[in-house]
Design a protein around this motif. Structure first.
Motif, PDB file in Angstrom:
ATOM      1  N   THR A  76       0.845  -1.202   0.000  1.00  0.00           N
ATOM      2  CA  THR A  76       0.000   0.000   0.000  1.00  0.00           C
ATOM      3  C   THR A  76       0.881   1.253   0.000  1.00  0.00           C
ATOM      4  O   THR A  76       2.085   1.178  -0.221  1.00  0.00           O
ATOM      5  N   GLY A  77       0.273   2.407   0.250  1.00  0.00           N
ATOM      6  CA  GLY A  77       0.959   3.683   0.110  1.00  0.00           C
ATOM      7  C   GLY A  77       2.065   3.921   1.135  1.00  0.00           C
ATOM      8  O   GLY A  77       1.899   3.633   2.319  1.00  0.00           O
ATOM      9  N   LYS A  78       3.164   4.500   0.672  1.00  0.00           N
ATOM     10  CA  LYS A  78       4.285   4.830   1.549  1.00  0.00           C
ATOM     11  C   LYS A  78       4.020   6.133   2.288  1.00  0.00           C
ATOM     12  O   LYS A  78       3.008   6.820   2.041  1.00  0.00           O
ATOM     13  N   ALA A  79       4.893   6.480   3.219  1.00  0.00           N
ATOM     14  CA  ALA A  79       4.745   7.712   4.003  1.00  0.00           C
ATOM     15  C   ALA A  79       4.646   8.912   3.071  1.00  0.00           C
ATOM     16  O   ALA A  79       5.446   9.079   2.147  1.00  0.00           O
ATOM     17  N   GLY A  80       3.643   9.752   3.315  1.00  0.00           N
ATOM     18  CA  GLY A  80       3.398  10.906   2.467  1.00  0.00           C
ATOM     19  C   GLY A  80       2.452  10.620   1.324  1.00  0.00           C
ATOM     20  O   GLY A  80       1.931  11.543   0.687  1.00  0.00           O
ATOM     21  N   HIS A  81       2.215   9.341   1.044  1.00  0.00           N
ATOM     22  CA  HIS A  81       1.282   8.925  -0.011  1.00  0.00           C
ATOM     23  C   HIS A  81       0.412   7.784   0.512  1.00  0.00           C
ATOM     24  O   HIS A  81       0.119   6.831  -0.218  1.00  0.00           O
ATOM     25  N   GLU A  82      -0.013   7.888   1.764  1.00  0.00           N
ATOM     26  CA  GLU A  82      -0.748   6.797   2.401  1.00  0.00           C
ATOM     27  C   GLU A  82      -2.020   6.434   1.638  1.00  0.00           C
ATOM     28  O   GLU A  82      -2.721   7.315   1.139  1.00  0.00           O
ATOM     29  N   THR A  83      -2.289   5.152   1.558  1.00  0.00           N
ATOM     30  CA  THR A  83      -3.540   4.679   0.973  1.00  0.00           C
ATOM     31  C   THR A  83      -4.691   5.049   1.899  1.00  0.00           C
ATOM     32  O   THR A  83      -4.645   4.754   3.091  1.00  0.00           O
ATOM     33  N   PRO A  84      -5.740   5.719   1.385  1.00  0.00           N
ATOM     34  CA  PRO A  84      -6.851   6.114   2.251  1.00  0.00           C
ATOM     35  C   PRO A  84      -7.641   4.909   2.740  1.00  0.00           C
ATOM     36  O   PRO A  84      -7.816   3.930   2.005  1.00  0.00           O
ATOM     37  N   THR A  85      -8.081   4.955   3.989  1.00  0.00           N
ATOM     38  CA  THR A  85      -8.943   3.900   4.511  1.00  0.00           C
ATOM     39  C   THR A  85     -10.393   4.262   4.244  1.00  0.00           C
ATOM     40  O   THR A  85     -10.757   5.439   4.221  1.00  0.00           O
ATOM     41  N   GLY A  86     -11.219   3.256   4.053  1.00  0.00           N
ATOM     42  CA  GLY A  86     -12.631   3.547   3.818  1.00  0.00           C
ATOM     43  C   GLY A  86     -13.373   2.426   3.138  1.00  0.00           C
ATOM     44  O   GLY A  86     -12.839   1.350   2.876  1.00  0.00           O
ATOM     45  N   VAL A  87     -14.636   2.696   2.865  1.00  0.00           N
ATOM     46  CA  VAL A  87     -15.505   1.799   2.098  1.00  0.00           C
ATOM     47  C   VAL A  87     -15.633   2.412   0.708  1.00  0.00           C
ATOM     48  O   VAL A  87     -16.143   3.520   0.557  1.00  0.00           O
ATOM     49  N   PHE A  88     -15.169   1.708  -0.302  1.00  0.00           N
ATOM     50  CA  PHE A  88     -15.132   2.230  -1.657  1.00  0.00           C
ATOM     51  C   PHE A  88     -15.934   1.333  -2.601  1.00  0.00           C
ATOM     52  O   PHE A  88     -16.217   0.176  -2.287  1.00  0.00           O
ATOM     53  N   LYS A  89     -16.272   1.886  -3.743  1.00  0.00           N
ATOM     54  CA  LYS A  89     -16.885   1.119  -4.824  1.00  0.00           C
ATOM     55  C   LYS A  89     -15.937   1.112  -6.013  1.00  0.00           C
ATOM     56  O   LYS A  89     -15.253   2.109  -6.273  1.00  0.00           O
ATOM     57  N   ILE A  90     -15.865   0.002  -6.735  1.00  0.00           N
ATOM     58  CA  ILE A  90     -15.063  -0.032  -7.950  1.00  0.00           C
ATOM     59  C   ILE A  90     -15.738   0.844  -8.995  1.00  0.00           C
ATOM     60  O   ILE A  90     -16.891   0.627  -9.351  1.00  0.00           O
ATOM     61  N   LEU A  91     -15.015   1.845  -9.467  1.00  0.00           N
ATOM     62  CA  LEU A  91     -15.571   2.832 -10.388  1.00  0.00           C
ATOM     63  C   LEU A  91     -15.312   2.490 -11.850  1.00  0.00           C
ATOM     64  O   LEU A  91     -16.067   2.877 -12.729  1.00  0.00           O
ATOM     65  N   GLU A  92     -14.216   1.771 -12.085  1.00  0.00           N
ATOM     66  CA  GLU A  92     -13.789   1.510 -13.460  1.00  0.00           C
ATOM     67  C   GLU A  92     -12.825   0.329 -13.462  1.00  0.00           C
ATOM     68  O   GLU A  92     -12.093   0.112 -12.489  1.00  0.00           O
ATOM     69  N   LYS A  93     -12.833  -0.437 -14.550  1.00  0.00           N
ATOM     70  CA  LYS A  93     -11.899  -1.548 -14.720  1.00  0.00           C
ATOM     71  C   LYS A  93     -11.153  -1.366 -16.039  1.00  0.00           C
ATOM     72  O   LYS A  93     -11.741  -0.976 -17.039  1.00  0.00           O
ATOM     73  N   ASP A  94      -9.844  -1.681 -16.022  1.00  0.00           N
ATOM     74  CA  ASP A  94      -9.041  -1.579 -17.238  1.00  0.00           C
ATOM     75  C   ASP A  94      -7.907  -2.592 -17.133  1.00  0.00           C
ATOM     76  O   ASP A  94      -7.006  -2.441 -16.311  1.00  0.00           O
ATOM     77  N   LYS A  95      -7.939  -3.609 -17.969  1.00  0.00           N
ATOM     78  CA  LYS A  95      -6.955  -4.683 -17.889  1.00  0.00           C
ATOM     79  C   LYS A  95      -5.555  -4.220 -18.270  1.00  0.00           C
ATOM     80  O   LYS A  95      -4.544  -4.745 -17.765  1.00  0.00           O
ATOM     81  N   ASP A  96      -5.451  -3.239 -19.159  1.00  0.00           N
ATOM     82  CA  ASP A  96      -4.142  -2.780 -19.651  1.00  0.00           C
ATOM     83  C   ASP A  96      -3.932  -1.300 -19.369  1.00  0.00           C
ATOM     84  O   ASP A  96      -3.427  -0.558 -20.220  1.00  0.00           O
ATOM     85  N   HIS A  97      -4.275  -0.859 -18.161  1.00  0.00           N
ATOM     86  CA  HIS A  97      -4.211   0.554 -17.824  1.00  0.00           C
ATOM     87  C   HIS A  97      -2.773   1.052 -17.703  1.00  0.00           C
ATOM     88  O   HIS A  97      -1.875   0.318 -17.275  1.00  0.00           O
ATOM     89  N   LYS A  98      -2.553   2.327 -18.078  1.00  0.00           N
ATOM     90  CA  LYS A  98      -1.273   3.003 -17.872  1.00  0.00           C
ATOM     91  C   LYS A  98      -1.529   4.298 -17.127  1.00  0.00           C
ATOM     92  O   LYS A  98      -2.515   4.992 -17.379  1.00  0.00           O
ATOM     93  N   SER A  99      -0.640   4.629 -16.193  1.00  0.00           N
ATOM     94  CA  SER A  99      -0.818   5.787 -15.339  1.00  0.00           C
ATOM     95  C   SER A  99      -0.707   7.090 -16.129  1.00  0.00           C
ATOM     96  O   SER A  99       0.234   7.272 -16.914  1.00  0.00           O
ATOM     97  N   SER A 100      -1.662   7.989 -15.928  1.00  0.00           N
ATOM     98  CA  SER A 100      -1.605   9.316 -16.553  1.00  0.00           C
ATOM     99  C   SER A 100      -0.794  10.281 -15.708  1.00  0.00           C
ATOM    100  O   SER A 100      -0.487  11.386 -16.139  1.00  0.00           O
ATOM    101  N   THR A 101      -0.416   9.859 -14.502  1.00  0.00           N
ATOM    102  CA  THR A 101       0.331  10.717 -13.576  1.00  0.00           C
ATOM    103  C   THR A 101       1.809  10.369 -13.530  1.00  0.00           C
ATOM    104  O   THR A 101       2.661  11.246 -13.429  1.00  0.00           O
ATOM    105  N   TYR A 102       2.117   9.059 -13.632  1.00  0.00           N
ATOM    106  CA  TYR A 102       3.497   8.615 -13.454  1.00  0.00           C
ATOM    107  C   TYR A 102       4.073   8.020 -14.744  1.00  0.00           C
ATOM    108  O   TYR A 102       4.375   6.843 -14.837  1.00  0.00           O
ATOM    109  N   ASN A 103       4.208   8.893 -15.767  1.00  0.00           N
ATOM    110  CA  ASN A 103       4.937   8.556 -17.000  1.00  0.00           C
ATOM    111  C   ASN A 103       4.463   7.255 -17.663  1.00  0.00           C
ATOM    112  O   ASN A 103       5.268   6.420 -18.084  1.00  0.00           O
TER     113      ASN A 103
END
Length: 321
Positions: free
Chosen positions: A73-100
């Motif tokens: 999970t998330g490292k210090a400064g980028h902690e994974t949020p705790t909570g009850v979530f719903k799956i919003l989207e699925k993508d088998k071959d996804h690529k990050s739009s934030t991390y190159n």
């Protein structure tokens, strides 16, 4: 995919990082290992629980654990949020739009801000930018059974679901007449499953502080109303229930339950029995009942900007509770 006498190793992420499917229980998994036993519960609603302290993901179907995996999970400064979530989207071959354009195979999105379940490198400790990294083999198997709208719980404590059998209709009159209305609704939704373009996902949030009920369908609020709570000074506790079964002979509903916070915890069955919805909202809830729906109880306010003391969020990405 039968288990071999010695599990095959699958390379994932950085060189030297391996994932292995093994015949071990969740408590004995080493970093990179996972198990998968779908035959233990072949069908029914699925709930995924991520334990941040344990760095383990648990998969339950109809309240029975069918799989578990180590994760990062998330490292210090980028902690994974705790909570009850719903799956919003699925993508088998996804690529990050934030991390190159970093590859994120078998991605199940939990928030539009970038938190997701996906395959990635597992160094043996929290190391991501907020996502939950999984072994490649496990992520592919999980991707095959997840659905948009399905519940994922990210917890900061060890939480194990239990089974709760509730007589008659939840949140109202517990007689057979009320159960009949719910049973008819569940059958109607089951019949339409697969015959319509998009199945409806349903969740109910009950706030003990506000004495309120909020009905969510497909990520938006469709109805709100008031509830009475017996012994109102006593907390109803923080629980997540998933409707897993209907017993027509005994007019009962079966729920898989888990407590997501140790604060003001009440027993699972007691919390349900103390809540009674007002007639106007009760009718709307009855019509919305379906297998796999979730019910969340909380002692916090239902104010749309509210977060609990430990920053636990509900349905982040489809509206913040």
């Amino acid at each position: 995919m039968g288990l071999a006498a010695s599990a095959a190793l699958v390379r994932v992420g950085l060189p030297g990082a391996f994932a292995a499917r093994v015949d071990k229980t969740a408590e004995f998994l080493a970093n990179g290992e996972f198990n998968w036993f779908p035959e233990r519960s072949p069908s029914g609603p699925v709930v995924v629980i991520v334990s941040i302290p344990d760095q383990v993901v648990h998969v339950y179907r109809n309240g029975i654990r069918i799989a578990a995996s180590t994760c990062s999970t998330g490292k210090a400064g980028h902690e994974t949020p705790t909570g009850v979530f719903k799956i919003l989207e699925k993508d088998k071959d996804h690529k990050s739009s934030t991390y190159n354009d970093a590859p994120m195979p078998n991605m199940n999105r939990l928030t539009w801000s970038g938190v997701a379940l996906h395959a990635g490198n597992l160094p043996g400790y929290p190391a991501s930018h907020g996502c939950v990294r999984l072994p490649m083999g496990f992520s592919a198997l999980l991707f095959s059974i997840t659905k948009v709208g399905m519940t994922v719980v990210i917890a900061d404590e060890d939480s194990q679901p239990s089974s709760v059998v509730h007589p008659g209709m939840v949140l109202g009159d517990y007689g057979k007449k009320a159960f009949g209305a719910v049973d008819a609704s569940i059958k109607r939704h089951e019949y339409s499953e697969g015959r319509t373009e998009k199945a409806t996902t349903t969740s109910i949030v009950v706030s003990g502080r506000d004495r309120s009920l909020t009905l969510w369908e497909n990520g938006r609020i469709t109805a709100t109303g008031k509830v009475d709570i017996a012994n109102p000074k006593k907390p109803i506790g923080s629980h997540l229930y998933t409707l897993t079964g209907v017993d027509e002979n005994n007019a009962q509903l079966t729920w898989t339950s888990m407590a997501y916070s140790s604060k003001d915890r009440a027993s699972d069955t007691e919390a349900l029995q103390r809540i009674k919805a007002y007639p106007d909202i009760l009718k709307k809830v009855q019509k919305a009942m379906r297998q796999g729906m979730t019910l969340v109880t909380t002692d916090d306010s239902s104010n749309s900007g509210n977060r609990s003391a430990d920053n636990f969020t509900i349905f982040s990405g489809v509206g913040l509770y």
